[in-house]
Design a protein around this motif. Structure first.
Motif, PDB file in Angstrom:
ATOM      1  N   LYS A 192       0.833  -1.203   0.000  1.00  0.00           N
ATOM      2  CA  LYS A 192       0.000   0.000   0.000  1.00  0.00           C
ATOM      3  C   LYS A 192       0.862   1.244   0.000  1.00  0.00           C
ATOM      4  CE  LYS A 192      -4.029  -2.020   2.292  1.00  0.00           C
ATOM      5  NZ  LYS A 192      -5.008  -1.850   3.401  1.00  0.00           N
ATOM      6  N   GLU A 193       0.244   2.363  -0.348  1.00  0.00           N
ATOM      7  CA  GLU A 193       0.953   3.634  -0.313  1.00  0.00           C
ATOM      8  C   GLU A 193       1.027   4.157   1.119  1.00  0.00           C
ATOM      9  OE1 GLU A 193      -0.149   5.304  -4.782  1.00  0.00           O
ATOM     10  OE2 GLU A 193      -0.838   6.358  -3.003  1.00  0.00           O
ATOM     11  N   ARG A 194       2.007   5.022   1.347  1.00  0.00           N
ATOM     12  CA  ARG A 194       2.097   5.671   2.639  1.00  0.00           C
ATOM     13  C   ARG A 194       0.858   6.521   2.880  1.00  0.00           C
ATOM     14  NH1 ARG A 194       6.882   9.642   2.719  1.00  0.00           N
ATOM     15  NH2 ARG A 194       5.394  10.833   1.461  1.00  0.00           N
ATOM     16  N   GLU A 195       0.360   6.496   4.116  1.00  0.00           N
ATOM     17  CA  GLU A 195      -0.827   7.275   4.440  1.00  0.00           C
ATOM     18  C   GLU A 195      -0.634   8.087   5.709  1.00  0.00           C
ATOM     19  OE1 GLU A 195      -4.197   4.751   5.130  1.00  0.00           O
ATOM     20  OE2 GLU A 195      -3.320   3.821   6.901  1.00  0.00           O
ATOM     21  N   PHE A 196      -1.345   9.165   5.774  1.00  0.00           N
ATOM     22  CA  PHE A 196      -1.336  10.062   6.926  1.00  0.00           C
ATOM     23  C   PHE A 196      -1.988   9.389   8.126  1.00  0.00           C
ATOM     24  CE2 PHE A 196      -1.846  13.738   9.465  1.00  0.00           C
ATOM     25  CZ  PHE A 196      -3.180  13.850   9.832  1.00  0.00           C
ATOM     26  N   VAL A 197      -1.406   9.605   9.305  1.00  0.00           N
ATOM     27  CA  VAL A 197      -1.981   9.098  10.552  1.00  0.00           C
ATOM     28  C   VAL A 197      -2.383  10.255  11.463  1.00  0.00           C
ATOM     29  CG1 VAL A 197      -1.560   7.745  12.634  1.00  0.00           C
ATOM     30  CG2 VAL A 197      -0.672   6.944  10.433  1.00  0.00           C
ATOM     31  N   ALA A 198      -1.418  11.115  11.801  1.00  0.00           N
ATOM     32  CA  ALA A 198      -1.701  12.206  12.730  1.00  0.00           C
ATOM     33  C   ALA A 198      -0.652  13.294  12.571  1.00  0.00           C
ATOM     34  CB  ALA A 198      -1.712  11.705  14.170  1.00  0.00           C
ATOM     35  N   VAL A 199      -1.027  14.514  12.922  1.00  0.00           N
ATOM     36  CA  VAL A 199      -0.111  15.651  12.861  1.00  0.00           C
ATOM     37  C   VAL A 199      -0.386  16.554  14.049  1.00  0.00           C
ATOM     38  CG1 VAL A 199      -1.651  17.061  11.417  1.00  0.00           C
ATOM     39  CG2 VAL A 199       0.814  17.473  11.358  1.00  0.00           C
ATOM     40  N   ILE A 200       0.671  17.235  14.507  1.00  0.00           N
ATOM     41  CA  ILE A 200       0.540  18.150  15.635  1.00  0.00           C
ATOM     42  C   ILE A 200       1.367  19.389  15.343  1.00  0.00           C
ATOM     43  CG2 ILE A 200       2.444  17.076  16.938  1.00  0.00           C
ATOM     44  CD1 ILE A 200       0.714  17.624  19.484  1.00  0.00           C
ATOM     45  N   SER A 201       0.809  20.542  15.661  1.00  0.00           N
ATOM     46  CA  SER A 201       1.508  21.802  15.412  1.00  0.00           C
ATOM     47  C   SER A 201       2.707  21.941  16.334  1.00  0.00           C
ATOM     48  CB  SER A 201       0.547  22.986  15.613  1.00  0.00           C
ATOM     49  OG  SER A 201       0.033  22.975  16.941  1.00  0.00           O
ATOM     50  N   TRP A 202       3.578  22.889  16.029  1.00  0.00           N
ATOM     51  CA  TRP A 202       4.860  23.028  16.724  1.00  0.00           C
ATOM     52  C   TRP A 202       4.700  23.098  18.240  1.00  0.00           C
ATOM     53  CZ3 TRP A 202       9.745  22.241  16.746  1.00  0.00           C
ATOM     54  CH2 TRP A 202      10.607  22.955  17.576  1.00  0.00           C
ATOM     55  N   ARG A 203       3.762  23.893  18.726  1.00  0.00           N
ATOM     56  CA  ARG A 203       3.570  24.016  20.170  1.00  0.00           C
ATOM     57  C   ARG A 203       2.499  23.073  20.702  1.00  0.00           C
ATOM     58  NH1 ARG A 203       8.227  25.871  21.929  1.00  0.00           N
ATOM     59  NH2 ARG A 203       8.800  27.859  20.974  1.00  0.00           N
ATOM     60  N   GLY A 204       1.925  22.280  19.834  1.00  0.00           N
ATOM     61  CA  GLY A 204       0.986  21.262  20.299  1.00  0.00           C
ATOM     62  C   GLY A 204      -0.453  21.725  20.433  1.00  0.00           C
ATOM     63  N   GLY A 205      -0.768  22.933  20.003  1.00  0.00           N
ATOM     64  CA  GLY A 205      -2.117  23.437  20.197  1.00  0.00           C
ATOM     65  C   GLY A 205      -3.135  22.934  19.196  1.00  0.00           C
ATOM     66  N   ASP A 206      -2.669  22.407  18.082  1.00  0.00           N
ATOM     67  CA  ASP A 206      -3.579  21.940  17.029  1.00  0.00           C
ATOM     68  C   ASP A 206      -3.152  20.565  16.556  1.00  0.00           C
ATOM     69  OD1 ASP A 206      -3.404  25.166  16.604  1.00  0.00           O
ATOM     70  OD2 ASP A 206      -5.402  24.388  16.143  1.00  0.00           O
ATOM     71  N   THR A 207      -4.140  19.711  16.334  1.00  0.00           N
ATOM     72  CA  THR A 207      -3.871  18.358  15.854  1.00  0.00           C
ATOM     73  C   THR A 207      -4.899  17.964  14.799  1.00  0.00           C
ATOM     74  OG1 THR A 207      -5.262  17.371  17.581  1.00  0.00           O
ATOM     75  CG2 THR A 207      -2.912  17.592  18.074  1.00  0.00           C
ATOM     76  N   ASP A 208      -4.560  16.967  14.046  1.00  0.00           N
ATOM     77  CA  ASP A 208      -5.502  16.358  13.119  1.00  0.00           C
ATOM     78  C   ASP A 208      -5.173  14.879  13.021  1.00  0.00           C
ATOM     79  OD1 ASP A 208      -6.411  16.622   9.604  1.00  0.00           O
ATOM     80  OD2 ASP A 208      -7.657  16.247  11.367  1.00  0.00           O
ATOM     81  N   TYR A 209      -6.192  14.067  12.776  1.00  0.00           N
ATOM     82  CA  TYR A 209      -6.034  12.624  12.707  1.00  0.00           C
ATOM     83  C   TYR A 209      -6.733  12.073  11.472  1.00  0.00           C
ATOM     84  CZ  TYR A 209      -4.770  12.908  17.667  1.00  0.00           C
ATOM     85  OH  TYR A 209      -4.158  13.214  18.866  1.00  0.00           O
ATOM     86  N   ALA A 210      -6.208  10.980  10.975  1.00  0.00           N
ATOM     87  CA  ALA A 210      -6.925  10.240   9.949  1.00  0.00           C
ATOM     88  C   ALA A 210      -8.202   9.669  10.575  1.00  0.00           C
ATOM     89  CB  ALA A 210      -6.058   9.112   9.407  1.00  0.00           C
TER      90      ALA A 210
END
Length: 130
Positions: free
Chosen positions: A43-61
């Motif tokens: 399979k292709e690589r997929e996004f799991v999670a990301v967090i902003s530099w100071r941790g105030g914002d996140t997003d998840y698959a």
């Protein structure tokens, strides 16, 4: 240049938990997000999670939302550690997980253009048995 060193991962039964960590160092880290991606065999690589530099914002698959938690500790502009706590693991979570730094994410939803300049860790195997 950014250096990323991953730790954690391994083998766990379905329903179990694992934790991944990524220690990042480098002068270009400041103000950029970090995240986790995964690639299963065939399979292709997929996004799991990301967090902003100071941790105030996140997003998840959608596939991991509510089960995985990403967090970060920013020590200074040249050092950062990001972790991924993975709970209620499923066999379909089996993959090589990669840490990434230099992601151009600040808030809202992640999109693939944000990783055009990202740098990558060495990968960690996560295997979930049924």
């Amino acid at each position: 240049q950014v250096q990323l060193v991953q730790s954690g991962g391994g083998l766990v039964q379905a329903g179990g938990s694992l934790r991944l960590s990524c220690a990042a160092s480098g002068s270009t880290l400041s103000n950029y997000a970090m995240g986790w991606f995964r690639q299963a065999p065939g399979k292709e690589r997929e996004f799991v999670a990301v967090i902003s530099w100071r941790g105030g914002d996140t997003d998840y698959a959608d596939s991991v939302n509510g089960r995985f938690t990403i967090s970060t500790i920013s020590r200074d502009n040249a050092q950062n550690t990001v972790t991924l706590q993975m709970n209620s693991l499923k066999p379909e979570d089996t993959a090589v997980y990669y840490c990434a730094a230099g992601i151009r994410y600040w808030r809202g939803r992640y999109n693939s253009k944000m990783i055009e300049s990202a740098e990558w860790g060495q990968g960690s195997q996560v295997t979930v048995s049924s």
